[in-house]
Motif scaffolding. Sequence first.
Motif, PDB file in Angstrom:
ATOM      1  N   ALA A 263       0.813  -1.219   0.000  1.00  0.00           N
ATOM      2  CA  ALA A 263       0.000   0.000   0.000  1.00  0.00           C
ATOM      3  C   ALA A 263       0.843   1.265   0.000  1.00  0.00           C
ATOM      4  N   THR A 264       2.040   1.215   0.569  1.00  0.00           N
ATOM      5  CA  THR A 264       2.876   2.419   0.597  1.00  0.00           C
ATOM      6  C   THR A 264       3.141   2.928  -0.805  1.00  0.00           C
ATOM      7  N   HIS A 265       3.502   2.028  -1.702  1.00  0.00           N
ATOM      8  CA  HIS A 265       3.775   2.443  -3.080  1.00  0.00           C
ATOM      9  C   HIS A 265       2.490   2.813  -3.818  1.00  0.00           C
ATOM     10  N   ALA A 266       1.395   2.153  -3.488  1.00  0.00           N
ATOM     11  CA  ALA A 266       0.113   2.530  -4.091  1.00  0.00           C
ATOM     12  C   ALA A 266      -0.259   3.957  -3.707  1.00  0.00           C
ATOM     13  N   LEU A 267       0.032   4.348  -2.480  1.00  0.00           N
ATOM     14  CA  LEU A 267      -0.262   5.700  -2.006  1.00  0.00           C
ATOM     15  C   LEU A 267       0.736   6.722  -2.546  1.00  0.00           C
ATOM     16  N   ALA A 268       1.974   6.312  -2.742  1.00  0.00           N
ATOM     17  CA  ALA A 268       3.018   7.247  -3.169  1.00  0.00           C
ATOM     18  C   ALA A 268       2.872   7.664  -4.625  1.00  0.00           C
ATOM     19  N   ASN A 269       2.508   6.733  -5.488  1.00  0.00           N
ATOM     20  CA  ASN A 269       2.485   7.039  -6.918  1.00  0.00           C
ATOM     21  C   ASN A 269       1.554   8.191  -7.293  1.00  0.00           C
ATOM     22  N   PRO A 270       0.322   8.279  -6.753  1.00  0.00           N
ATOM     23  CA  PRO A 270      -0.530   9.430  -7.086  1.00  0.00           C
ATOM     24  C   PRO A 270       0.046  10.753  -6.591  1.00  0.00           C
ATOM     25  N   LEU A 271       0.774  10.743  -5.487  1.00  0.00           N
ATOM     26  CA  LEU A 271       1.379  11.981  -4.993  1.00  0.00           C
ATOM     27  C   LEU A 271       2.409  12.511  -5.983  1.00  0.00           C
ATOM     28  N   THR A 272       3.117  11.598  -6.630  1.00  0.00           N
ATOM     29  CA  THR A 272       4.074  12.002  -7.658  1.00  0.00           C
ATOM     30  C   THR A 272       3.358  12.449  -8.928  1.00  0.00           C
TER      31      THR A 272
ATOM     32  N   LEU B  74      -7.702  14.919  -1.390  1.00  0.00           N
ATOM     33  CA  LEU B  74      -7.350  13.589  -0.883  1.00  0.00           C
ATOM     34  C   LEU B  74      -8.258  12.485  -1.430  1.00  0.00           C
ATOM     35  N   PRO B  75      -9.577  12.713  -1.565  1.00  0.00           N
ATOM     36  CA  PRO B  75     -10.409  11.651  -2.155  1.00  0.00           C
ATOM     37  C   PRO B  75     -10.006  11.301  -3.589  1.00  0.00           C
ATOM     38  N   VAL B  76      -9.574  12.302  -4.352  1.00  0.00           N
ATOM     39  CA  VAL B  76      -9.132  12.044  -5.722  1.00  0.00           C
ATOM     40  C   VAL B  76      -7.863  11.191  -5.707  1.00  0.00           C
ATOM     41  N   LEU B  77      -6.950  11.529  -4.797  1.00  0.00           N
ATOM     42  CA  LEU B  77      -5.719  10.749  -4.674  1.00  0.00           C
ATOM     43  C   LEU B  77      -6.038   9.314  -4.252  1.00  0.00           C
ATOM     44  N   ALA B  78      -6.976   9.172  -3.314  1.00  0.00           N
ATOM     45  CA  ALA B  78      -7.342   7.832  -2.841  1.00  0.00           C
ATOM     46  C   ALA B  78      -7.971   7.000  -3.952  1.00  0.00           C
ATOM     47  N   GLU B  79      -8.761   7.646  -4.785  1.00  0.00           N
ATOM     48  CA  GLU B  79      -9.376   6.930  -5.907  1.00  0.00           C
ATOM     49  C   GLU B  79      -8.312   6.397  -6.848  1.00  0.00           C
ATOM     50  N   ASP B  80      -7.287   7.219  -7.101  1.00  0.00           N
ATOM     51  CA  ASP B  80      -6.210   6.778  -7.980  1.00  0.00           C
ATOM     52  C   ASP B  80      -5.354   5.710  -7.294  1.00  0.00           C
ATOM     53  N   ALA B  81      -5.100   5.875  -6.007  1.00  0.00           N
ATOM     54  CA  ALA B  81      -4.299   4.891  -5.272  1.00  0.00           C
ATOM     55  C   ALA B  81      -4.964   3.518  -5.288  1.00  0.00           C
ATOM     56  N   ALA B  82      -6.286   3.511  -5.253  1.00  0.00           N
ATOM     57  CA  ALA B  82      -7.018   2.235  -5.255  1.00  0.00           C
ATOM     58  C   ALA B  82      -6.855   1.475  -6.571  1.00  0.00           C
TER      59      ALA B  82
ATOM     60  N   LEU C  20      -7.889   6.484   1.689  1.00  0.00           N
ATOM     61  CA  LEU C  20      -8.210   7.865   2.064  1.00  0.00           C
ATOM     62  C   LEU C  20      -7.879   8.098   3.541  1.00  0.00           C
ATOM     63  N   ALA C  21      -8.217   7.137   4.393  1.00  0.00           N
ATOM     64  CA  ALA C  21      -7.919   7.274   5.822  1.00  0.00           C
ATOM     65  C   ALA C  21      -6.417   7.386   6.065  1.00  0.00           C
ATOM     66  N   LEU C  22      -5.617   6.668   5.295  1.00  0.00           N
ATOM     67  CA  LEU C  22      -4.170   6.747   5.441  1.00  0.00           C
ATOM     68  C   LEU C  22      -3.642   8.107   4.984  1.00  0.00           C
ATOM     69  N   TYR C  23      -4.191   8.632   3.894  1.00  0.00           N
ATOM     70  CA  TYR C  23      -3.815   9.986   3.472  1.00  0.00           C
ATOM     71  C   TYR C  23      -4.168  11.007   4.559  1.00  0.00           C
ATOM     72  N   GLU C  24      -5.337  10.841   5.168  1.00  0.00           N
ATOM     73  CA  GLU C  24      -5.762  11.763   6.226  1.00  0.00           C
ATOM     74  C   GLU C  24      -4.780  11.722   7.390  1.00  0.00           C
ATOM     75  N   LEU C  25      -4.328  10.533   7.755  1.00  0.00           N
ATOM     76  CA  LEU C  25      -3.376  10.408   8.857  1.00  0.00           C
ATOM     77  C   LEU C  25      -2.058  11.106   8.536  1.00  0.00           C
TER      78      LEU C  25
ATOM     79  N   SER D  21       0.662  18.074   4.082  1.00  0.00           N
ATOM     80  CA  SER D  21       0.369  19.504   4.065  1.00  0.00           C
ATOM     81  C   SER D  21       1.630  20.334   3.839  1.00  0.00           C
ATOM     82  N   GLN D  22       2.808  19.783   4.159  1.00  0.00           N
ATOM     83  CA  GLN D  22       4.064  20.485   3.936  1.00  0.00           C
ATOM     84  C   GLN D  22       4.471  20.488   2.467  1.00  0.00           C
ATOM     85  N   CYS D  23       3.812  19.660   1.663  1.00  0.00           N
ATOM     86  CA  CYS D  23       4.214  19.477   0.266  1.00  0.00           C
ATOM     87  C   CYS D  23       3.212  20.082  -0.713  1.00  0.00           C
ATOM     88  N   GLY D  24       2.316  20.922  -0.216  1.00  0.00           N
ATOM     89  CA  GLY D  24       1.364  21.591  -1.092  1.00  0.00           C
ATOM     90  C   GLY D  24       0.152  20.768  -1.464  1.00  0.00           C
ATOM     91  N   VAL D  25      -0.034  19.633  -0.808  1.00  0.00           N
ATOM     92  CA  VAL D  25      -1.210  18.803  -1.086  1.00  0.00           C
ATOM     93  C   VAL D  25      -2.438  19.440  -0.435  1.00  0.00           C
TER      94      VAL D  25
END
Length: 301
Positions: A179-188, A268-276, A294-299, A259-263
């Motif tokens: 899941a870490t890489h699934a979450l990271a790719n949309p951020l990039t 976040l829901p859009v990012l979570a949709e892509d991460a899924a 989405l919950a992980l992005y929120e954390l 939040s430090q990276c301009g997100v």
Amino acid sequence: MARRYDPELLVGLGGGSSMDCAKGINFVYSCGGRIQDYWGTGKASRPLLPMIAVPTTAGTGSEAQSFALISDSQTHVKMACGDKKASCRVALLDPALTVTQPPSVTALTGIDAVAHAVETYVTSRRNAVSLAFSREAWQLLAENFTRVLAEPSDLDARGGMQLGACFAGLAIENSMLGATHALANPLTAFYGIMHGQAIGMMLPHVIRFNGVEFDGWYRELLEYVPSTNGDGRHGPASHALADVVADFARRAGLPERLSQCGVEREKLPVLAEDAAKQWTGTFNPRKVGQEELLALYELAY
């Protein structure tokens, strides 16, 4: 350019992107078409040229993998192009080649290698072979990551990181990521956040999330961290290991919050949709869908 010189072999010299570029060139040169045609697994229609990998960073472990991650120039989506024919015949690991890396590259590639060791250890595809590589990679990386940050010219530490990254690459080849890489790719893809930064922010939260069901596996890794002696610090081992990893990222000077990276929180829901939709998430030991991601992005926000 490859066609102009009619090569008998290809050499990938550089970081993970350079080595993956060599694999991408090999796909298209040897089999024709566009790199998009090789997105997925087993798409090479002909034998590929033999390749030699010479990594100058300690991160992706691409020298030990049959996959190339190629970003689409228009969508910025990372395409995983995998085929056993794309495996390098030889990998030359020389830590002296990594000494001149800028500190930021050492940090970003190093935390990615750490994530590879940790994620491969707990994936749903873990097996005796992958676990052996994951365990050895983790020991080397946990021992040497802060050393190379403090003493960039320490060749022993550099060698430990390079070998650890290579073993982690072999672990990926025999297991997968999570899941870490699934979450990271949309951020990039959406925000241009460097892969290592995204990994560093998300990995501690994924460890704690997975620890709800697989705490024992993380305890096994924690035993190899000298400062903890396997102690779960009077709580779940996964939380202690997440603290170790978060401290690695902190010492490397990497951001800790999205939040430090301009997100933007509303995105976040859009990012979570892509991460899924990311392939790696399907191998996470604890099932993840859009809601959990989405919950992980929120954390991490």
